[in-house]
Design a protein around this motif. Structure first.
Motif, PDB file in Angstrom:
ATOM      1  N   GLY A 120       0.839  -1.200   0.000  1.00  0.00           N
ATOM      2  CA  GLY A 120       0.000   0.000   0.000  1.00  0.00           C
ATOM      3  C   GLY A 120       0.870   1.244   0.000  1.00  0.00           C
ATOM      4  N   ASN A 121       0.608   2.138   0.921  1.00  0.00           N
ATOM      5  CA  ASN A 121       1.349   3.396   0.967  1.00  0.00           C
ATOM      6  C   ASN A 121       2.576   3.336   1.874  1.00  0.00           C
ATOM      7  OD1 ASN A 121      -0.412   4.850  -0.737  1.00  0.00           O
ATOM      8  ND2 ASN A 121      -1.864   5.073   0.968  1.00  0.00           N
ATOM      9  N   ILE A 122       2.833   2.169   2.421  1.00  0.00           N
ATOM     10  CA  ILE A 122       3.934   2.055   3.383  1.00  0.00           C
ATOM     11  C   ILE A 122       5.145   1.362   2.739  1.00  0.00           C
ATOM     12  CG2 ILE A 122       4.684   0.993   5.552  1.00  0.00           C
ATOM     13  CD1 ILE A 122       2.728   3.185   6.116  1.00  0.00           C
ATOM     14  N   VAL A 123       6.299   1.995   2.891  1.00  0.00           N
ATOM     15  CA  VAL A 123       7.548   1.384   2.444  1.00  0.00           C
ATOM     16  C   VAL A 123       8.468   1.226   3.657  1.00  0.00           C
ATOM     17  CG1 VAL A 123       9.669   1.736   1.104  1.00  0.00           C
ATOM     18  CG2 VAL A 123       7.450   2.234   0.070  1.00  0.00           C
ATOM     19  N   ILE A 124       9.042   0.047   3.787  1.00  0.00           N
ATOM     20  CA  ILE A 124      10.033  -0.204   4.840  1.00  0.00           C
ATOM     21  C   ILE A 124      11.401  -0.172   4.172  1.00  0.00           C
ATOM     22  CG2 ILE A 124      10.841  -1.780   6.642  1.00  0.00           C
ATOM     23  CD1 ILE A 124       7.908  -0.790   6.969  1.00  0.00           C
ATOM     24  N   ALA A 125      12.264   0.716   4.636  1.00  0.00           N
ATOM     25  CA  ALA A 125      13.576   0.862   4.015  1.00  0.00           C
ATOM     26  C   ALA A 125      14.686   0.471   4.987  1.00  0.00           C
ATOM     27  CB  ALA A 125      13.778   2.310   3.556  1.00  0.00           C
ATOM     28  N   ASN A 126      15.653  -0.234   4.418  1.00  0.00           N
ATOM     29  CA  ASN A 126      16.921  -0.456   5.099  1.00  0.00           C
ATOM     30  C   ASN A 126      16.831  -1.096   6.487  1.00  0.00           C
ATOM     31  OD1 ASN A 126      19.672  -0.331   5.129  1.00  0.00           O
ATOM     32  ND2 ASN A 126      19.746   1.744   5.978  1.00  0.00           N
ATOM     33  N   PRO A 127      16.141  -2.227   6.615  1.00  0.00           N
ATOM     34  CA  PRO A 127      16.093  -2.873   7.935  1.00  0.00           C
ATOM     35  C   PRO A 127      17.431  -3.532   8.270  1.00  0.00           C
ATOM     36  CG  PRO A 127      14.818  -4.135   6.320  1.00  0.00           C
ATOM     37  CD  PRO A 127      15.373  -2.953   5.588  1.00  0.00           C
ATOM     38  N   TRP A 128      17.919  -3.289   9.470  1.00  0.00           N
ATOM     39  CA  TRP A 128      19.188  -3.917   9.862  1.00  0.00           C
ATOM     40  C   TRP A 128      19.213  -4.173  11.361  1.00  0.00           C
ATOM     41  CZ3 TRP A 128      23.111  -1.595  13.014  1.00  0.00           C
ATOM     42  CH2 TRP A 128      22.883  -0.253  13.356  1.00  0.00           C
ATOM     43  N   SER A 129      20.141  -5.027  11.749  1.00  0.00           N
ATOM     44  CA  SER A 129      20.381  -5.291  13.157  1.00  0.00           C
ATOM     45  C   SER A 129      21.884  -5.441  13.311  1.00  0.00           C
ATOM     46  CB  SER A 129      19.662  -6.567  13.596  1.00  0.00           C
ATOM     47  OG  SER A 129      19.882  -6.788  14.977  1.00  0.00           O
ATOM     48  N   ARG A 130      22.317  -5.708  14.533  1.00  0.00           N
ATOM     49  CA  ARG A 130      23.748  -5.973  14.692  1.00  0.00           C
ATOM     50  C   ARG A 130      23.939  -7.283  15.428  1.00  0.00           C
ATOM     51  NH1 ARG A 130      23.310  -1.538  18.422  1.00  0.00           N
ATOM     52  NH2 ARG A 130      24.219  -0.027  17.013  1.00  0.00           N
ATOM     53  N   ALA A 131      25.093  -7.882  15.211  1.00  0.00           N
ATOM     54  CA  ALA A 131      25.401  -9.156  15.853  1.00  0.00           C
ATOM     55  C   ALA A 131      25.299  -8.990  17.365  1.00  0.00           C
ATOM     56  CB  ALA A 131      26.806  -9.618  15.456  1.00  0.00           C
ATOM     57  N   THR A 132      24.820 -10.033  18.033  1.00  0.00           N
ATOM     58  CA  THR A 132      24.640  -9.948  19.488  1.00  0.00           C
ATOM     59  C   THR A 132      25.815 -10.614  20.199  1.00  0.00           C
ATOM     60  OG1 THR A 132      23.321 -11.972  19.335  1.00  0.00           O
ATOM     61  CG2 THR A 132      22.118  -9.877  19.408  1.00  0.00           C
ATOM     62  N   PRO A 133      26.160 -10.158  21.397  1.00  0.00           N
ATOM     63  CA  PRO A 133      27.190 -10.831  22.199  1.00  0.00           C
ATOM     64  C   PRO A 133      26.745 -12.261  22.500  1.00  0.00           C
ATOM     65  CG  PRO A 133      26.651  -8.685  23.133  1.00  0.00           C
ATOM     66  CD  PRO A 133      25.626  -8.973  22.075  1.00  0.00           C
ATOM     67  N   PRO A 134      27.689 -13.149  22.819  1.00  0.00           N
ATOM     68  CA  PRO A 134      27.385 -14.580  22.956  1.00  0.00           C
ATOM     69  C   PRO A 134      26.188 -14.890  23.859  1.00  0.00           C
ATOM     70  CG  PRO A 134      29.731 -14.183  23.213  1.00  0.00           C
ATOM     71  CD  PRO A 134      29.088 -12.842  23.072  1.00  0.00           C
ATOM     72  N   SER A 135      26.060 -14.184  24.962  1.00  0.00           N
ATOM     73  CA  SER A 135      25.028 -14.578  25.919  1.00  0.00           C
ATOM     74  C   SER A 135      23.762 -13.732  25.828  1.00  0.00           C
ATOM     75  CB  SER A 135      25.606 -14.463  27.323  1.00  0.00           C
ATOM     76  OG  SER A 135      26.129 -13.159  27.495  1.00  0.00           O
TER      77      SER A 135
END
Lengths: 166, 199
Positions: free
Chosen positions: A37-52
Protein backbone atom coordinates in the motif's frame (compact mmCIF):
# COMPACT_ATOMS: atom_id res chain seq x y z
CA UNK A 1 44.24 2.49 12.21
CA UNK A 2 41.93 3.84 14.89
CA UNK A 3 43.46 7.27 14.49
CA UNK A 4 42.58 7.04 10.83
CA UNK A 5 38.99 6.25 11.67
CA UNK A 6 38.75 9.17 14.07
CA UNK A 7 40.22 11.56 11.54
CA UNK A 8 37.95 10.19 8.89
CA UNK A 9 34.97 10.75 11.17
CA UNK A 10 36.03 14.33 11.81
CA UNK A 11 36.37 14.99 8.10
CA UNK A 12 32.98 13.52 7.48
CA UNK A 13 31.46 15.66 10.21
CA UNK A 14 32.99 18.79 8.78
CA UNK A 15 31.87 17.95 5.29
CA UNK A 16 28.44 19.21 6.22
CA UNK A 17 24.85 18.54 5.48
CA UNK A 18 25.27 18.20 1.71
CA UNK A 19 27.52 15.19 2.03
CA UNK A 20 25.25 13.71 4.68
CA UNK A 21 22.32 14.05 2.32
CA UNK A 22 24.19 12.35 -0.51
CA UNK A 23 25.31 9.58 1.83
CA UNK A 24 21.76 9.15 3.08
CA UNK A 25 20.27 8.92 -0.41
CA UNK A 26 22.92 6.43 -1.36
CA UNK A 27 22.19 4.38 1.73
CA UNK A 28 18.47 4.27 1.07
CA UNK A 29 18.96 3.56 -2.63
CA UNK A 30 21.41 0.76 -1.94
CA UNK A 31 19.26 -0.87 0.68
CA UNK A 32 16.40 -3.26 0.29
CA UNK A 33 12.90 -1.82 0.35
CA UNK A 34 9.64 -3.57 1.15
CA UNK A 35 6.25 -2.13 0.19
CA UNK A 36 2.57 -2.65 0.89
CA UNK A 37 0.00 0.00 0.00
CA UNK A 38 1.35 3.40 0.97
CA UNK A 39 3.93 2.06 3.38
CA UNK A 40 7.55 1.38 2.44
CA UNK A 41 10.03 -0.20 4.84
CA UNK A 42 13.58 0.86 4.02
CA UNK A 43 16.92 -0.46 5.10
CA UNK A 44 16.09 -2.87 7.93
CA UNK A 45 19.19 -3.92 9.86
CA UNK A 46 20.38 -5.29 13.16
CA UNK A 47 23.75 -5.97 14.69
CA UNK A 48 25.40 -9.16 15.85
CA UNK A 49 24.64 -9.95 19.49
CA UNK A 50 27.19 -10.83 22.20
CA UNK A 51 27.39 -14.58 22.96
CA UNK A 52 25.03 -14.58 25.92
CA UNK A 53 22.56 -11.93 24.78
CA UNK A 54 18.90 -12.88 25.00
CA UNK A 55 17.69 -9.82 23.15
CA UNK A 56 18.55 -8.03 19.92
CA UNK A 57 17.70 -4.68 18.40
CA UNK A 58 16.29 -3.84 15.00
CA UNK A 59 16.40 -0.62 13.00
CA UNK A 60 14.58 0.55 9.87
CA UNK A 61 12.72 3.44 8.29
CA UNK A 62 8.96 3.48 7.72
CA UNK A 63 7.85 5.77 4.91
CA UNK A 64 4.17 6.63 4.63
CA UNK A 65 3.56 8.19 1.21
CA UNK A 66 -0.23 8.15 1.63
CA UNK A 67 -2.58 10.93 2.67
CA UNK A 68 -3.78 8.97 5.70
CA UNK A 69 -1.92 8.00 8.81
CA UNK A 70 -1.23 4.34 9.59
CA UNK A 71 -0.10 2.43 12.65
CA UNK A 72 2.46 -0.31 13.17
CA UNK A 73 0.44 -2.51 15.51
CA UNK A 74 2.57 -5.65 15.82
CA UNK A 75 5.83 -7.25 14.82
CA UNK A 76 6.46 -10.98 14.60
CA UNK A 77 9.58 -12.97 13.93
CA UNK A 78 10.33 -16.70 14.03
CA UNK A 79 13.69 -15.96 15.68
CA UNK A 80 12.29 -14.42 18.88
CA UNK A 81 9.60 -15.26 21.38
CA UNK A 82 8.29 -11.73 21.09
CA UNK A 83 9.12 -8.53 19.21
CA UNK A 84 8.22 -5.13 20.60
CA UNK A 85 8.55 -1.58 19.37
CA UNK A 86 10.45 0.31 22.04
CA UNK A 87 11.10 3.91 22.72
CA UNK A 88 14.11 5.15 24.65
CA UNK A 89 13.61 8.34 26.58
CA UNK A 90 16.07 10.28 28.66
CA UNK A 91 14.54 11.79 31.76
CA UNK A 92 17.40 13.97 32.92
CA UNK A 93 20.19 11.42 33.26
CA UNK A 94 17.78 8.51 33.76
CA UNK A 95 17.33 6.24 30.77
CA UNK A 96 13.86 4.75 30.42
CA UNK A 97 12.95 2.07 27.89
CA UNK A 98 9.28 1.46 27.13
CA UNK A 99 7.22 -0.60 24.73
CA UNK A 100 5.12 1.66 22.52
CA UNK A 101 1.47 1.14 23.47
CA UNK A 102 -1.42 1.03 20.99
CA UNK A 103 0.93 0.91 18.02
CA UNK A 104 3.46 3.27 16.53
CA UNK A 105 1.68 6.04 14.60
CA UNK A 106 3.06 6.76 11.13
CA UNK A 107 1.47 10.07 10.10
CA UNK A 108 0.57 10.79 6.45
CA UNK A 109 3.45 11.90 4.22
CA UNK A 110 5.94 11.18 6.98
CA UNK A 111 8.97 8.98 7.52
CA UNK A 112 9.46 7.50 10.98
CA UNK A 113 12.97 6.25 11.64
CA UNK A 114 13.59 3.44 14.07
CA UNK A 115 17.16 4.25 14.98
CA UNK A 116 19.51 4.09 17.93
CA UNK A 117 18.54 6.42 20.74
CA UNK A 118 14.86 6.64 19.77
CA UNK A 119 12.42 4.01 18.55
CA UNK A 120 13.74 0.56 17.78
CA UNK A 121 12.56 -3.04 17.51
CA UNK A 122 13.42 -5.29 20.42
CA UNK A 123 13.63 -9.00 19.67
CA UNK A 124 13.05 -10.72 23.01
CA UNK A 125 14.25 -14.23 23.95
CA UNK A 126 16.20 -15.13 20.85
CA UNK A 127 16.16 -18.70 19.57
CA UNK A 128 19.84 -18.11 18.72
CA UNK A 129 22.14 -15.12 18.78
CA UNK A 130 22.31 -12.84 15.75
CA UNK A 131 25.44 -13.60 13.75
CA UNK A 132 27.12 -11.12 11.43
CA UNK A 133 25.93 -11.61 7.87
CA UNK A 134 22.73 -13.41 8.90
CA UNK A 135 19.35 -12.30 7.58
CA UNK A 136 16.57 -12.05 10.14
CA UNK A 137 13.01 -12.43 8.87
CA UNK A 138 10.26 -10.38 10.48
CA UNK A 139 6.69 -9.38 9.68
CA UNK A 140 5.52 -5.85 10.40
CA UNK A 141 1.76 -5.61 10.83
CA UNK A 142 0.15 -2.29 9.92
CA UNK A 143 -3.43 -1.34 10.67
CA UNK A 144 -4.15 -0.29 7.07
CA UNK A 145 -1.26 -1.50 4.92
CA UNK A 146 -1.47 -5.00 6.41
CA UNK A 147 1.48 -7.37 6.76
CA UNK A 148 4.88 -6.49 5.34
CA UNK A 149 7.55 -9.20 5.38
CA UNK A 150 11.04 -7.80 5.73
CA UNK A 151 14.54 -9.16 6.22
CA UNK A 152 17.02 -7.45 8.55
CA UNK A 153 20.68 -7.61 7.58
CA UNK A 154 22.87 -8.39 10.57
CA UNK A 155 25.89 -6.06 10.66
CA UNK A 156 28.95 -6.64 12.89
CA UNK A 157 28.66 -6.29 16.68
CA UNK A 158 30.35 -2.88 16.62
CA UNK A 159 28.17 -1.42 13.83
CA UNK A 160 26.95 2.11 14.42
CA UNK A 161 23.90 3.85 12.97
CA UNK A 162 26.05 5.79 10.48
CA UNK A 163 27.29 2.50 9.06
CA UNK A 164 23.89 1.05 8.23
CA UNK A 165 23.45 -0.02 4.66
CA UNK A 166 27.15 -0.58 4.24
CA UNK B 1 36.24 56.57 35.08
CA UNK B 2 33.24 54.63 36.27
CA UNK B 3 32.37 53.61 32.73
CA UNK B 4 35.92 52.30 32.34
CA UNK B 5 35.49 50.32 35.55
CA UNK B 6 32.20 48.95 34.22
CA UNK B 7 33.97 47.90 31.01
CA UNK B 8 36.63 46.09 32.98
CA UNK B 9 34.02 44.43 35.19
CA UNK B 10 32.01 43.46 32.11
CA UNK B 11 35.13 42.02 30.48
CA UNK B 12 35.98 40.07 33.61
CA UNK B 13 32.47 38.66 33.78
CA UNK B 14 32.72 37.47 30.19
CA UNK B 15 36.12 35.89 30.86
CA UNK B 16 34.79 34.10 33.95
CA UNK B 17 31.67 32.89 32.15
CA UNK B 18 33.66 31.59 29.19
CA UNK B 19 36.09 29.83 31.55
CA UNK B 20 33.21 28.23 33.42
CA UNK B 21 31.61 27.12 30.15
CA UNK B 22 34.94 25.62 29.06
CA UNK B 23 35.30 23.80 32.36
CA UNK B 24 31.82 22.36 31.98
CA UNK B 25 32.64 21.31 28.41
CA UNK B 26 35.89 19.66 29.43
CA UNK B 27 34.76 17.92 32.57
CA UNK B 28 31.14 17.24 31.65
CA UNK B 29 28.03 18.15 33.58
CA UNK B 30 26.85 16.69 36.85
CA UNK B 31 28.06 15.44 39.18
CA UNK B 32 30.38 18.20 40.19
CA UNK B 33 33.89 17.05 39.33
CA UNK B 34 35.63 19.27 41.85
CA UNK B 35 35.36 16.96 44.78
CA UNK B 36 36.11 19.40 47.57
CA UNK B 37 35.96 18.36 51.19
CA UNK B 38 32.40 19.49 51.73
CA UNK B 39 31.07 18.19 48.39
CA UNK B 40 29.17 14.90 48.43
CA UNK B 41 31.62 12.10 47.91
CA UNK B 42 31.02 9.84 44.95
CA UNK B 43 32.10 6.25 44.92
CA UNK B 44 33.97 4.65 47.77
CA UNK B 45 34.40 1.05 48.88
CA UNK B 46 32.49 -1.74 47.16
CA UNK B 47 32.40 -5.52 47.15
CA UNK B 48 31.26 -7.17 43.94
CA UNK B 49 31.88 -10.31 41.84
CA UNK B 50 33.74 -10.24 38.52
CA UNK B 51 33.14 -12.38 35.43
CA UNK B 52 35.27 -15.19 36.80
CA UNK B 53 33.45 -15.50 40.10
CA UNK B 54 36.13 -13.65 42.05
CA UNK B 55 35.15 -11.24 44.79
CA UNK B 56 36.58 -7.85 43.97
CA UNK B 57 36.72 -4.61 45.89
CA UNK B 58 37.95 -1.11 45.10
CA UNK B 59 41.36 -2.23 46.45
CA UNK B 60 41.79 -4.54 43.45
CA UNK B 61 41.83 -1.46 41.21
CA UNK B 62 44.07 0.63 43.43
CA UNK B 63 46.37 3.00 41.54
CA UNK B 64 44.48 2.50 38.30
CA UNK B 65 42.24 5.09 36.66
CA UNK B 66 38.70 3.78 36.27
CA UNK B 67 35.78 4.33 33.95
CA UNK B 68 32.63 3.03 35.64
CA UNK B 69 29.18 2.73 34.15
CA UNK B 70 25.98 0.92 34.99
CA UNK B 71 23.68 -1.05 32.71
CA UNK B 72 22.22 -4.50 32.03
CA UNK B 73 22.40 -7.04 29.25
CA UNK B 74 18.70 -7.51 28.53
CA UNK B 75 18.71 -4.21 26.71
CA UNK B 76 18.58 -4.12 22.93
CA UNK B 77 19.70 -0.63 22.04
CA UNK B 78 21.36 1.70 24.52
CA UNK B 79 23.52 -0.80 26.42
CA UNK B 80 25.13 -2.28 23.29
CA UNK B 81 25.66 1.16 21.77
CA UNK B 82 27.22 2.41 25.02
CA UNK B 83 29.60 -0.57 25.08
CA UNK B 84 30.42 -0.07 21.39
CA UNK B 85 31.33 3.56 22.07
CA UNK B 86 33.43 2.54 25.05
CA UNK B 87 35.21 -0.19 23.06
CA UNK B 88 35.91 2.28 20.24
CA UNK B 89 37.37 4.77 22.72
CA UNK B 90 39.59 2.04 24.20
CA UNK B 91 40.79 1.07 20.72
CA UNK B 92 41.55 4.73 20.00
CA UNK B 93 43.48 5.02 23.28
CA UNK B 94 45.63 2.13 22.17
CA UNK B 95 48.13 0.85 24.73
CA UNK B 96 47.04 3.60 27.15
CA UNK B 97 43.77 1.70 27.60
CA UNK B 98 45.79 -1.07 29.30
CA UNK B 99 46.71 1.37 32.04
CA UNK B 100 43.11 1.88 33.08
CA UNK B 101 40.15 -0.36 33.94
CA UNK B 102 36.66 -0.12 32.51
CA UNK B 103 33.95 -1.45 34.83
CA UNK B 104 30.49 -2.34 33.50
CA UNK B 105 28.27 -2.78 36.56
CA UNK B 106 24.94 -4.54 36.13
CA UNK B 107 21.82 -3.09 37.71
CA UNK B 108 20.04 -6.40 36.99
CA UNK B 109 21.97 -9.02 39.02
CA UNK B 110 18.94 -11.35 39.03
CA UNK B 111 19.35 -12.05 35.31
CA UNK B 112 22.94 -10.97 34.69
CA UNK B 113 24.77 -13.97 36.06
CA UNK B 114 28.55 -14.03 36.28
CA UNK B 115 28.91 -15.86 32.95
CA UNK B 116 26.31 -13.83 31.06
CA UNK B 117 27.87 -10.57 32.15
CA UNK B 118 31.42 -11.70 31.32
CA UNK B 119 30.51 -12.99 27.84
CA UNK B 120 28.56 -9.82 27.18
CA UNK B 121 31.18 -7.31 28.31
CA UNK B 122 34.12 -9.12 26.76
CA UNK B 123 32.39 -9.37 23.37
CA UNK B 124 32.91 -5.61 23.01
CA UNK B 125 36.43 -5.47 24.42
CA UNK B 126 38.24 -8.19 26.35
CA UNK B 127 39.44 -5.57 28.82
CA UNK B 128 35.97 -4.50 29.95
CA UNK B 129 35.29 -5.97 33.39
CA UNK B 130 31.69 -6.90 34.13
CA UNK B 131 30.70 -6.63 37.79
CA UNK B 132 27.69 -8.24 39.40
CA UNK B 133 26.87 -9.37 42.93
CA UNK B 134 23.95 -9.80 45.27
CA UNK B 135 21.14 -7.29 44.98
CA UNK B 136 22.44 -5.70 48.20
CA UNK B 137 25.98 -5.35 46.83
CA UNK B 138 24.74 -3.86 43.57
CA UNK B 139 22.39 -1.49 45.39
CA UNK B 140 25.20 -0.35 47.69
CA UNK B 141 27.56 0.37 44.80
CA UNK B 142 24.87 2.19 42.82
CA UNK B 143 24.00 4.23 45.89
CA UNK B 144 27.62 5.17 46.44
CA UNK B 145 27.73 6.56 42.90
CA UNK B 146 24.36 8.24 43.17
CA UNK B 147 23.05 5.95 40.43
CA UNK B 148 19.28 5.54 40.35
CA UNK B 149 17.89 2.24 39.10
CA UNK B 150 14.47 0.67 39.23
CA UNK B 151 12.86 -2.50 37.97
CA UNK B 152 9.91 -1.72 35.68
CA UNK B 153 7.46 -4.56 34.87
CA UNK B 154 6.59 -4.99 31.18
CA UNK B 155 4.49 -7.83 29.73
CA UNK B 156 4.40 -11.58 30.43
CA UNK B 157 6.12 -11.13 33.81
CA UNK B 158 9.09 -9.60 32.04
CA UNK B 159 10.74 -6.39 33.18
CA UNK B 160 13.18 -3.74 32.11
CA UNK B 161 15.48 -1.51 34.14
CA UNK B 162 15.34 2.25 34.32
CA UNK B 163 18.76 3.52 35.28
CA UNK B 164 21.05 6.51 35.26
CA UNK B 165 23.28 6.63 32.21
CA UNK B 166 26.72 8.24 32.08
CA UNK B 167 30.27 7.07 32.70
CA UNK B 168 32.20 8.07 35.83
CA UNK B 169 35.89 8.78 35.46
CA UNK B 170 37.93 8.07 38.56
CA UNK B 171 41.56 9.04 39.11
CA UNK B 172 44.30 6.76 40.40
CA UNK B 173 43.71 8.26 43.83
CA UNK B 174 40.05 7.30 43.75
CA UNK B 175 38.64 10.76 43.16
CA UNK B 176 35.92 11.55 40.68
CA UNK B 177 37.44 13.48 37.79
CA UNK B 178 34.35 13.87 35.64
CA UNK B 179 31.92 11.99 33.46
CA UNK B 180 31.65 10.89 29.85
CA UNK B 181 28.49 11.44 27.87
CA UNK B 182 28.64 8.71 25.24
CA UNK B 183 25.81 10.34 23.32
CA UNK B 184 28.12 13.29 22.75
CA UNK B 185 29.19 12.75 19.16
CA UNK B 186 31.57 15.71 19.15
CA UNK B 187 34.70 14.05 17.80
CA UNK B 188 37.54 13.75 20.26
CA UNK B 189 35.84 15.11 23.40
CA UNK B 190 35.47 11.79 25.21
CA UNK B 191 38.83 10.54 23.94
CA UNK B 192 40.52 13.69 25.29
CA UNK B 193 38.91 13.11 28.69
CA UNK B 194 40.18 9.52 28.79
CA UNK B 195 43.67 10.60 27.66
CA UNK B 196 43.73 13.15 30.47
CA UNK B 197 42.62 10.46 32.93
CA UNK B 198 45.36 7.94 32.10
CA UNK B 199 48.09 10.54 31.62
Amino acid sequence: MMEGRIRCFRRRTLAGAGMALIAFSWTVAAAQEYRSGNIVIANPWSRATPPSAQVGGGYLSIVNSGTEGDRLIAVRSPVARRVEVHEMKMDGTIMRMRAVENGLVIPAKTTVNLESGGYHLMFIDLAAGFVKGARIPATLVFEKAGDIDVVLDVLPLGAKPAERGR
Amino acid sequence: MSSRLLNILGGLTVVIMVSLALLVMIYGGSPNPSQSADAPRYGGPFTMVDGYGRTVTERDFKDRPLAIFFGFTRCADVCPTTLIEMADLMAALGADADRMTVLFVTVDPERDTIEILRDYAEAFDKRIVGLTGTMEQVAAMAKAWGVYFKKMPTTDGDYTMDHAAGVFLVTRKGNLKGTLDLHDRTPGVNLAKLRALVR
